[in-house]
Design a protein around this motif. Structure first.
Motif, PDB file in Angstrom:
ATOM      1  N   ILE A 270       4.088  -0.603 -27.940  1.00 45.40           N
ATOM      2  CA  ILE A 270       4.978  -1.762 -27.912  1.00 45.40           C
ATOM      3  C   ILE A 270       5.544  -1.926 -26.509  1.00 45.40           C
ATOM      4  O   ILE A 270       5.612  -0.977 -25.740  1.00 45.40           O
ATOM      5  CB  ILE A 270       6.141  -1.618 -28.929  1.00 45.40           C
ATOM      6  CG1 ILE A 270       6.972  -0.373 -28.611  1.00 45.40           C
ATOM      7  CG2 ILE A 270       5.618  -1.601 -30.343  1.00 45.40           C
ATOM      8  CD1 ILE A 270       8.225  -0.245 -29.449  1.00 45.40           C
ATOM      9  N   ARG A 271       5.951  -3.132 -26.208  1.00 44.79           N
ATOM     10  CA  ARG A 271       6.579  -3.411 -24.918  1.00 44.79           C
ATOM     11  C   ARG A 271       7.932  -4.057 -25.176  1.00 44.79           C
ATOM     12  O   ARG A 271       8.002  -5.197 -25.667  1.00 44.79           O
ATOM     13  CB  ARG A 271       5.715  -4.335 -24.082  1.00 44.79           C
ATOM     14  CG  ARG A 271       6.345  -4.704 -22.737  1.00 44.79           C
ATOM     15  CD  ARG A 271       5.406  -5.555 -21.917  1.00 44.79           C
ATOM     16  NE  ARG A 271       4.214  -4.809 -21.532  1.00 44.79           N
ATOM     17  CZ  ARG A 271       3.150  -5.369 -20.965  1.00 44.79           C
ATOM     18  NH1 ARG A 271       3.138  -6.676 -20.737  1.00 44.79           N
ATOM     19  NH2 ARG A 271       2.107  -4.629 -20.649  1.00 44.79           N
ATOM     20  N   PRO A 272       9.047  -3.361 -24.881  1.00 44.51           N
ATOM     21  CA  PRO A 272      10.375  -3.937 -25.094  1.00 44.51           C
ATOM     22  C   PRO A 272      10.544  -5.231 -24.304  1.00 44.51           C
ATOM     23  O   PRO A 272       9.939  -5.403 -23.228  1.00 44.51           O
ATOM     24  CB  PRO A 272      11.318  -2.838 -24.565  1.00 44.51           C
ATOM     25  CG  PRO A 272      10.524  -1.570 -24.689  1.00 44.51           C
ATOM     26  CD  PRO A 272       9.110  -1.969 -24.393  1.00 44.51           C
ATOM     27  N   VAL A 273      11.339  -6.141 -24.824  1.00 41.36           N
ATOM     28  CA  VAL A 273      11.597  -7.408 -24.155  1.00 41.36           C
ATOM     29  C   VAL A 273      12.219  -7.135 -22.787  1.00 41.36           C
ATOM     30  O   VAL A 273      13.174  -6.381 -22.669  1.00 41.36           O
ATOM     31  CB  VAL A 273      12.539  -8.288 -24.995  1.00 41.36           C
ATOM     32  CG1 VAL A 273      12.885  -9.577 -24.241  1.00 41.36           C
ATOM     33  CG2 VAL A 273      11.907  -8.619 -26.335  1.00 41.36           C
ATOM     34  N   GLY A 274      11.660  -7.739 -21.759  1.00 39.59           N
ATOM     35  CA  GLY A 274      12.185  -7.554 -20.403  1.00 39.59           C
ATOM     36  C   GLY A 274      11.618  -6.363 -19.669  1.00 39.59           C
ATOM     37  O   GLY A 274      11.974  -6.112 -18.518  1.00 39.59           O
TER      38      GLY A 274
END
Length: 460
Positions: A270-274
């Protein structure tokens, strides 16, 4: 003290020391407890590993060839990927120890040390992380108040239970299909309980979260990534580490989030927002929908590639009208459950009451049955008083629906009655019906040819 076995697949460790013997010693010990154990001899090597993935605990020697561990500001100041850092040193310097703790270290250990001392320090870090996650999930579980028992012994529901037992041990994605109120979350919980996975069960209603916040809820965000994001926050995929995330109402997911979810399923990260960094995850995904996703794909509302990726294993839950023999068993279950919650003696229903319940079509399925039982108990009116048989075998027009009606007619009548009961407040009605506001708006547009705002009247 021993680290729980459940930690094995959920937590990762990075060892940073320039002494080969120390690295070998700690790698051997940590590998018995953790599936992911990496090592480095310099800060530069360690930083390269850290930016590629996330480490829950980092054991770092203070004196390293390129720079001091205390000066590893990239790790110490990283609010996006917070790790517990245990510093170790062979030099008995109290000022250094104080400086390390002030820099953000979780613990400080002097060399030489006993392995048990180091393992105890690591366990404290792990327990703190697990406690944070467990407290978060406990609050969610209490707010959901869900049972995990699938009630019924009909052939239809028995077949569902058998399918659950067969597919539960696999880590493959599961798609659960069925009408609203049929118990899709219960099936997902059973899948998780029988899977052998040691992490938590995390339910998410994709239709109940504002589209602009869904990415942050699922994947987390870094501080400053959007207005109001004052601190970094882990997403629900993080909290489901080692366990199962249940994506209910997957058909309500916006197209841009469908693209993001497809990438998560393919990359297992996953890639966190920002953030520009991806975080590896160990999470089983179970999705559910009350729509026909095949039709949604053909209409361009759902990605075809995501549908095939979700539909690896499929479980279809039959509506309550297809298993009327389960109505009595469910009635007894809800009567006992609700009576216990109210602190009263369980009500004894008559044969006539049970027969009336069995003959109802239940467009709202199990959720509607439970609500009906609760109303009867609270008002002191048995079901037979709501649905009285007529000589034509139709149900009373005043209290129920004619048997000659189609399912769509029953659905329309039931939904509009619930909306009316809430004085036209469709948001409140949607909560009672167990569907999203978006779904209710779509139904109204289909039935009446136009959108209807809250508290407005509809002429039939």
């Amino acid at each position: 003290m021993s680290i729980p076995a459940s930690v094995n697949t959920n937590m990762s460790v990075l060892i940073v020391d320039d002494e080969p013997g120390m690295r070998s010693f700690l790698i051997k010990a940590m590998s018995k407890k953790f599936a992911v154990v990496e090592s480095a001899s310099t800060i530069a090597e360690a930083e390269a590993l850290r930016v590629q993935g996330h480490f829950d605990v980092m054991i770092v020697d203070i004196r390293l060839p390129d720079r001091s561990g205390i000066e590893w500001h990239e790790a110490l100041d990283d609010t996006e990927r917070q790790s517990d850092i245990i510093f170790m040193t062979g030099y008995a310097d109290m000022d250094v120890a104080i400086k390390a703790l002030r820099a953000g270290a979780t613990d400080f250990i002097m060399k030489p040390f006993h392995l048990e001392q180091m393992m105890t320090a690591v366990e404290r870090c792990i327990e703190k992380r697990l406690l944070k996650r467990e407290n978060f999930m406990l609050k969610r579980e209490l707010s959901h108040g869900q049972s995990s028992t699938i009630i019924g012994s009909s052939n239809a529901i028995t077949e569902v239970k058998q399918v659950i037992e067969r597919v539960a041990p696999a880590n493959a994605v599961v798609l659960i299909e069925g009408e609203s109120g049929t118990g899709k979350e219960l099936v997902a919980r059973q899948l998780h309980q029988l899977s052998g996975r040691t992490g938590p069960f995390v339910p998410v209603n994709c239709g109940a979260i504002a589209p602009e916040l869904l990415a942050s809820e699922l994947f987390g965000h870094v501080a400053g990534s959007f207005t109001g994001a004052k601190t970094s926050r882990e997403g629900l995929f993080n909290f489901a580490s080692g366990g199962t995330i249940f994506l209910d109402e997957i058909g309500e997911m916006p197209m841009n989030m469908q693209t993001a979810l497809l990438r998560v399923l393919e990359q297992r990260a996953i890639r966190p927002v920002g953030s520009e960094k991806e975080v590896s995850i160990d999470v089983r995904v179970v999705a559910a929908t009350n729509r026909l996703l095949v039709d949604e794909v053909e209409q361009g509302n759902f990605r075809r590639d995501l549908y095939y990726r979700l539909n690896v294993l499929n479980i279809l839950i039959p509506p309550l009208r297809a298993r009327p023999e389960d109505v009595v068993e469910l009635t007894y279950h809800f009567t006992l459950q609700i009576s216990q919650e109210l602190g009263i003696k369980p009500v004894l229903w008559s044969h006539e009451d049970l027969e009336v319940l069995k003959q109802h079509e239940w467009p709202g399925n199990i959720r509607e049955l439970k609500n009906m039982i609760e109303r009867c108990i609270l008002l002191g009116k048995p079901p037979a008083e709501y649905w009285k048989k007529t000589t034509t075998t139709n149900l009373s027009d005043n209290y129920g629906y004619p048997m000659s009606w189609t399912l769509k007619e029953v659905e329309k009548q039931h939904v509009t009655q619930v909306v009316t009961a809430h004085d036209g407040n469709k948001s409140a009605a949607a909560r009672d019906l167990g569907v999203s506001r978006k779904t209710l708006d779509r139904k109204y547009k289909e039935w009446f040819g136009q959108d209807v705002d809250d508290n407005s009247e509809v002429a039939e």
